[in-house]
Each structure stands twice: as C-alpha cells, then as structure tokens.
Write a protein that holds these residues in place. Structure first.
Motif, PDB file in Angstrom:
ATOM      1  N   SER A 284       0.795  -1.225   0.000  1.00 31.24           N
ATOM      2  CA  SER A 284       0.000   0.000   0.000  1.00 31.24           C
ATOM      3  C   SER A 284       0.829   1.277   0.000  1.00 31.24           C
ATOM      4  CB  SER A 284      -0.927   0.012   1.222  1.00 31.24           C
ATOM      5  OG  SER A 284      -0.170  -0.085   2.417  1.00 31.24           O
ATOM      6  N   ARG A 310      -0.148  -8.541   2.635  1.00 32.27           N
ATOM      7  CA  ARG A 310      -1.329  -9.388   2.401  1.00 32.27           C
ATOM      8  C   ARG A 310      -2.042  -9.086   1.091  1.00 32.27           C
ATOM      9  NH1 ARG A 310      -3.029  -6.292   7.059  1.00 32.27           N
ATOM     10  NH2 ARG A 310      -4.328  -4.562   6.372  1.00 32.27           N
ATOM     11  N   SER A 311      -2.069  -7.820   0.648  1.00 26.76           N
ATOM     12  CA  SER A 311      -2.794  -7.508  -0.588  1.00 26.76           C
ATOM     13  C   SER A 311      -2.110  -8.087  -1.816  1.00 26.76           C
ATOM     14  CB  SER A 311      -2.932  -5.986  -0.745  1.00 26.76           C
ATOM     15  OG  SER A 311      -1.657  -5.365  -0.812  1.00 26.76           O
ATOM     16  N   LYS A 334      -4.490 -10.504   8.725  1.00 29.98           N
ATOM     17  CA  LYS A 334      -5.942 -10.313   8.833  1.00 29.98           C
ATOM     18  C   LYS A 334      -6.279  -8.856   8.547  1.00 29.98           C
ATOM     19  CE  LYS A 334     -10.166 -11.577  10.191  1.00 29.98           C
ATOM     20  NZ  LYS A 334     -10.886 -10.364   9.767  1.00 29.98           N
ATOM     21  N   GLU A 335      -7.091  -8.615   7.528  1.00 31.01           N
ATOM     22  CA  GLU A 335      -7.546  -7.275   7.199  1.00 31.01           C
ATOM     23  C   GLU A 335      -8.613  -6.851   8.200  1.00 31.01           C
ATOM     24  OE1 GLU A 335      -7.922  -3.883   6.188  1.00 31.01           O
ATOM     25  OE2 GLU A 335      -6.816  -4.843   4.543  1.00 31.01           O
ATOM     26  N   ASP A 336      -8.480  -5.642   8.759  1.00 29.31           N
ATOM     27  CA  ASP A 336      -9.427  -5.201   9.781  1.00 29.31           C
ATOM     28  C   ASP A 336     -10.313  -4.056   9.313  1.00 29.31           C
ATOM     29  OD1 ASP A 336      -7.563  -3.205   9.681  1.00 29.31           O
ATOM     30  OD2 ASP A 336      -6.986  -3.300  11.793  1.00 29.31           O
ATOM     31  N   GLN A 337     -10.306  -3.763   8.012  1.00 34.01           N
ATOM     32  CA  GLN A 337     -11.181  -2.736   7.464  1.00 34.01           C
ATOM     33  C   GLN A 337     -11.808  -3.251   6.177  1.00 34.01           C
ATOM     34  OE1 GLN A 337      -8.937   0.854   6.933  1.00 34.01           O
ATOM     35  NE2 GLN A 337      -8.650   1.207   9.117  1.00 34.01           N
ATOM     36  N   ARG A 340     -13.121  -8.018   5.558  1.00 27.34           N
ATOM     37  CA  ARG A 340     -12.215  -8.497   6.614  1.00 27.34           C
ATOM     38  C   ARG A 340     -11.732  -9.919   6.325  1.00 27.34           C
ATOM     39  NH1 ARG A 340     -15.023  -4.352   8.499  1.00 27.34           N
ATOM     40  NH2 ARG A 340     -14.238  -3.154  10.266  1.00 27.34           N
ATOM     41  N   HIS A 342      -8.814 -12.932   5.627  1.00 25.57           N
ATOM     42  CA  HIS A 342      -7.532 -13.383   6.148  1.00 25.57           C
ATOM     43  C   HIS A 342      -6.713 -13.889   4.970  1.00 25.57           C
ATOM     44  CE1 HIS A 342      -4.406 -15.179   8.535  1.00 25.57           C
ATOM     45  NE2 HIS A 342      -5.003 -14.811   9.659  1.00 25.57           N
TER      46      HIS A 342
END
Length: 529
Positions: A284, A310-311, A334-337, A340, A342
C-alpha cells in the motif's frame, strides 16, 4: 453483427447492495471488453467504475445502456473472478467491492509511462554495410547506424543532435521509432543489500524439504504445506530456492510477508538471484504509478515473482505455481477494514483454484495451521536443525519477588546486571526489550489511590518523563504533569508503577555511565520516518 451484452458489477463500496446490471458493448469497444475488465458505466445520473463478470446471452427486455469506456489495465483472470465470488460469499461482502479491493484506486489512477526508442528495421549486418556507404556523404547518419548496431536500440534523448539524422534513416526504411513502457520499480538498488557471496549450500534437511515441495509443484495440483522449522533453520533459503525452481519451470510466484518492513530483505535476495526485471513489489505504500506498473508487470507475465504484504495475494499473475506465506501466524495477515479477509484463507482458496502449491512457513505456527498439519489436512515439512550448528539460546527465568527479598528494589535483576557487565567488558553489545513505552505505565495518587485514566478510552495514562506529561497511547489524549488529584485535591503525591522504555533507559544509564545507551521506540523514531 449482433449486439454484445455483458453483466457488470459496480464498485460502490461496502454500502452498495450486491447487485449487477446488464450493459451493451458499443461496436468500438467490442475488441476491448472481456470478463474481468474494469469499465466505466452510467448508473443513474453518474459514471461509476465496474467489472465485467460474464457475457449475457439473453439480455432483459428493457432499455439497456452502453458501456462508456474501458480502463487500460489488463483484465482479471478467471481464477481471480472465481476467487472474488468466493470471498463475497465467505466474508459477506458485495462482489463489486471485493473486485475493487483487488484492483485498488492507485493502480487504476496511475498511468503508464513510455520511453521512445530508435531501433534498427533491418538486420545488423545490413545496417553496418549502409553505415560504411554513408560515411563519406552522410557521416551523422553513419554514426547513428553504428550506434544502433552496437547498442541494439537507443533512447531518443541519448541521440542528442543526431536526432536530426533520424528522419532520413526512417524514410529509407533502415530505422523505426517505437514506444516502450518504462517500469517504475519500488526499492531501486535494494539488491545491494543481499549477500554477494551467493546462495549458501543447503543442509540435508533443506534439500529434502525443497525436493518434497517441488514434487508437489511438478504434480501440477493443489498442495498446502506447513514448513515448520526452528529459528535459524534456513526456512527463508528453502523458500528462495523454491521460487527459483518454480520460475525456472515457467510459472509465477507470490511471496507474502506480514509487514512492509520485511519486504526489502526478501526483495534484495530475489533480485540478486533473478534480476530486478523479474521481481516486483506490491503493497500500500507504493505510489500510484508504481502500483500501476507493478500490476502491468504481474498481469503481463513479465514479472516472475511478486513480493508484498497481504494484498499481494491478489496480484494478477497468469500462471500461478507457488505462494509463500512467511510467518503465517502473524495477525497482520488479517484485514481489519472493509472486507475483513484473512490472507491465509484467501491464499488457500487461490491456490486451490489455480492448482498451485502453498507454503506456510513459521517457527511458531498458529494453532489451527499446526492442528491441520498434524491431522494430515496440510502436508508437514520439518526443519529441526539450525544451519549455524548452534543450539538454542539459554533462557533464565528470574523471580523478582526473590530479588526484593534479597534487597534489590530496582527494575533489573542482579543476574541481568551481571550478564550485561560481562557483555560490555567483552566489547560486545546488548539488546534489552520491554513491551511498554514511557516511564511509568500508570500513575496513581499516593493519598487516595486514584488512577488517572483517559476519558475517551478508559485506560490508564502513561507518564512520559521527557515531556512531563500523562499520555494515552490509544488516542493521544495528554495532560501536563503533575496535576492535582481530582478525587481528593492532593498535589505532588503521585506515584508510578511498572516500567517503560524511558525508565529502563534511565536505569541502564545510571548503572553503566560510561556506555552509550540508545532507546528505540515510537517516541524516538517517529520523527525519522
């Protein structure tokens, strides 16, 4: 020629209903529109982005609008479309928003950069002969031809004044001018960080691990592995060898790490071994232009491996053969926005769809991964020997209650102080870790025991001696110190409990006044980034 209709899901974020619409493909766009394309479509009174998900053979009997435009990005492949559908069901998220997450705005908004080159339009031998013939009457043209024979192409800015001779050579059919894309890579020159000595020899355990996993790659089927190895057992070298072998077989790799800070060390090793043109970065913090170029490099197949956080699991490589999930137990996957997801779950599904191999590496795997490996759901590969030949570090547990009984009321045990003294006398360095910032983790009134808490977060305020303030580490709320007690009105009777990095720094400076003590925490490094 009959009209072509397609189903488009708009990317309007999580608040939009999970709904698709039918659009007609205008004749001028028929060669450009395909499933997976990012398009612009009219929706109500506005233009929005959307993704083509399939062709519609029988359109509804209503007025159907035309697609307005097509993005220059390469379309998503069938495996990513299937992955997006699965994620929408798995995480209860609109399909358009999932696809929009796969193709983030920086990649869409960035534009390709091109560089104009002059290249030979005839064989090199013929160009050399023409250069000899031009030497007497057109020496400038002869110099350009010789330069192109030697360099196999020259950028227009490199020609300088000789550009005036280029038009004549183009008109004679000897030279042509072409535009080539320029890749704006992240971390330029990072390969200098890598060890110049070359890859180390593999231990017997490492060789067995590489052979076993490559056997699954050559089987061209889905296979999840847990690479479980003790610290310093050479897991990273196994992963690097696997990437090299998979790329050598004409397939592509994704190498995921939990944090951006870990990208450079993996990137340096891979670029040193494979060349910078075969390795791209995806995370990002890249600029829009870098994200756009990384997407194009991955989608075109020119990049053999994509390294990122992760992306990067959504990188559109066309022939996926291997996904490496390093330190798979880390919560950063783990994405938190938004959606969500994993990254471990998504990696498993993507490898299943692409019939690829997933290698999850860890010295301390998550409970669910280790349980599945023990039960045979995942294949377990162990590395139990350290490649350095050393044993595990010696760990000493000190009961600080016994220290107090012996008269030591400081924050450091006598054993720790003694070991630090020995290390310093030997001319070596020491690292002392503590998981709290500030001087005291919390302070209270010595008169009534009132604890000062953040009014927003309901957590104790931390005392920072450097700024003489009480601060909340969650929201940043701060008060000057000292303050009168709001419960009893007493002043200057505050007492602190616990120890933070500032107090450890002060204690080490007192114990070892001749030694430089460097404190590294968010308070000292924030201004450096």
């Amino acid at each position: 020629m009959p009209d072509i209709f397609v189903e488009v899901v708009p990317d309007l974020g999580a608040r939009w209903v999970d709904k698709s619409f039918c659009y007609r493909v205008p004749p001028v766009l028929k060669e450009k529109v395909a499933p997976g394309c990012l398009v612009q479509v009219p929706l109500g009174r506005r233009m929005v982005y959307g993704f083509v998900v399939r062709r519609v053979e029988e359109p509804p009997a209503v007025a159907i609008k035309d697609i307005a435009g097509v993005s220059g990005l390469r379309p998503l492949g069938p495996d990513l479309l299937d992955l997006a559908r699965w994620m929408g069901r798995r995480y209860f998220y609109p399909l358009g928003a999932v696809l929009g997450m796969m193709v983030p705005s920086p990649a869409r908004e960035g534009t390709g950069r091109q560089r104009r080159y002059a290249v030979l339009d005839v064989p090199a031998e013929a160009a050399a002969a023409e250069a000899e013939r031009f030497q007497a009457r057109a020496p400038a043209q002869a110099r350009v031809l010789r330069g192109l024979v030697t360099a196999n192409g020259l950028a227009m800015e490199e020609l300088g004044p000789a550009r005036r001779s280029l038009a004549a050579l183009v008109s004679r059919g000897l030279v042509r001018v072409e535009d080539y894309p320029v890749y704006r890579e992240g971390y330029s020159g990072v390969e200098e960080m890598a060890d110049r000595a070359g890859p180390p020899a593999l231990s017997a355990e490492q060789q067995e691990a590489v052979a076993r996993i490559m056997g699954a790659v050559e089987g061209a089927g889905f296979a999840p592995f847990l690479l479980h190895g003790v610290a310093a057992s050479g897991k990273t070298e196994v992963n690097l060898r696997l990437v090299e072998e998979v790329i050598r077989r004409g397939r592509h790799c994704l190498f995921l790490v939990p944090e951006i800070a870990l990208v450079p060390q993996v990137l340096a090793q891979l670029r040193r071994r494979l060349g910078s043109e075969h390795v791209v970065v995806w995370h990002s913090s890249l600029s829009p232009g870098q994200r756009h170029d990384a997407w194009e490099m991955a989608a075109s197949g020119r990049a053999g491996v994509v390294v990122g956080t992760r992306s990067a699991i959504f990188a559109p490589v066309p022939r996926l053969g291997l996904v490496v999930l390093d330190e798979e137990q880390e919560p950063a996957y783990k994405e938190d926005q938004g959606c969500r997801y994993h990254a471990r779950e998504v990696a498993l599904k993507r490898c299943q769809l692409a019939r690829a191999v997933l290698v999850m590496g860890s010295a301390t795997p998550s409970l669910e991964t280790y349980s599945r490996a023990r039960s045979g759901v995942y294949r377990l590969v162990r590395l139990q020997q350290r490649v350095t030949g050393t044993g595990p570090p010696r760990i000493c547990l000190v009961d600080m209650r016994e220290e107090v009984k012996a008269g030591n009321t400081g924050i450091l045990s006598r054993l720790l102080v003694r070991r630090l003294q020995e290390v310093l006398e030997a001319g070596r360095q020491a690292l002392v870790f503590i998981n709290r910032r500030g001087f005291y983790p919390y302070v209270y009134c010595g008169n009534c025991r009132f604890v000062w808490r953040c009014p927003h977060c309901d957590v104790g305020l931390t005392y920072h001696r450097a700024r003489e303030e009480l601060r909340c580490h969650y929201c940043g709320y701060a008060l000057p110190y000292p303050q009168p007690c709001p419960a009893c009105g007493a002043t200057r009777v505050w007492q602190g409990r616990g120890a933070g990095t500032q107090q450890v720094e002060a204690e080490l400076t007192r114990l070892f006044p001749a030694v430089e003590v460097l404190r590294v925490d968010l308070d000292t490094t924030r201004s450096s980034w």
